[in-house]
Design an enzyme around this catalytic site. Sequence first.
Site, short mmCIF file in Angstrom:
data_model
loop_
_atom_site.label_atom_id
_atom_site.label_comp_id
_atom_site.label_asym_id
_atom_site.label_seq_id
_atom_site.Cartn_x
_atom_site.Cartn_y
_atom_site.Cartn_z
N HIS A 58 -3.13 7.44 3.20
CA HIS A 58 -3.81 6.01 2.84
C HIS A 58 -5.23 6.21 2.40
O HIS A 58 -5.28 5.67 4.30
CB HIS A 58 -2.96 5.32 2.51
CG HIS A 58 -2.93 3.91 2.33
ND1 HIS A 58 -3.52 3.16 1.05
CD2 HIS A 58 -3.06 2.90 2.84
CE1 HIS A 58 -3.77 2.01 1.55
NE2 HIS A 58 -3.67 1.35 2.00
N CYS A 63 0.85 -0.91 -0.05
CA CYS A 63 -0.11 0.03 -0.37
C CYS A 63 0.54 1.18 0.26
O CYS A 63 0.13 2.53 -0.33
CB CYS A 63 -1.09 0.15 1.17
SG CYS A 63 -2.37 -1.70 0.98
N ASN A 101 -10.15 0.01 -0.05
CA ASN A 101 -8.69 0.47 0.02
C ASN A 101 -8.32 0.02 -1.42
O ASN A 101 -8.45 -1.79 -1.47
CB ASN A 101 -7.94 -0.85 0.50
CG ASN A 101 -6.10 -0.42 0.94
OD1 ASN A 101 -5.51 0.32 0.18
ND2 ASN A 101 -5.97 -1.49 1.86
#
Length: 332
Positions: free
Chosen positions: A256, A116, A286
């Site tokens: 994020h 990520c 996500n």
Amino acid sequence: MNTITAAITAVGAYVPEFVLSNKVLETMVDTNDEWITSRTGIKERRILKDKDKGTSFLAIKAAQDLLAKANIDPLEIDMVIMATATPDMPVASTGVYVATQIGATNAFAYDLQAACSSFLYGMSTAAAYIQSGRYKKVLLIGADKMSSIVDYTDRSTCIIFGDGAGAVLFEPNYEGLGLQDEYLRSDGVGRDFLKIDAGGSLHPASLDTIKEKRHNIVQDGKTVFKYAVTNMSDASELILKRNNLTNENVDWLVPHQANKRIIDATANRMNLEDSKVLMNIEKYGNTTSATLPLVLNDFEHKFKKGDTIILAAFGGGFTWGSIYLKWAYDKQ
């Protein structure tokens, strides 16, 4: 010679049409909308349903969106960095294919994988190439088809992830705008807590690994959450202190989009008011490498030239960090 900084000069994005809502997930796995929303902030996510299309399809669409919006000839692009955790195949490079497909045939390209944090790390890499003076246009794409590695019988992961892509163009700037500072870190302890166990050189694909679902992403949610909250907020706080910034100096936090509670904890650590914290997690979930550029694209209309933006991410590995950026243009 004036000092060269690396600035973002254009953005683009793409998400698939199919919407996987919490209500639909309720029919697939033992969960419900209230539980998902309260714990993650996610309402829906986009899924690339076509089994014949991979991450490259998403990346190409996002890159083409950027090129069209900015009216840029792809032949002018010097290099393409493909930030992804879900390449089309282990070999060959997805970024190389994407570059060719968008017509960036004068560019060299490669993939960058840091889970990520891939896009955040990619920003550092792209900026370094620009600041070296050797390259003028670096296209950084963050894209992931997370649905390809999610087990939709595992309610701890299938509620979180979605598919999408975003792209930014880095170019030289001589006004002191663009990337100002970065704090990037990693810790191999994370290898045990967030991973896809099989498919690599340690555990090559076999009938057993397929039967045991070892090609799907798994995580120890509580451990990952603890590390993410601590490290993402620590990195963001450090970047402020190191650059003598206060909450009043920061115009926007671009975090994020993994979990709303992690985002809230980071914003609280920075003492930022809610209006400065940019989120689209409720729409996309996500999307791993695509979260940061999707936020930049969705909120591009809010950014003004000279705005102070703090970006932060945390990913498997573990990988994490924060970047201090000054926005370089007003949207026309």
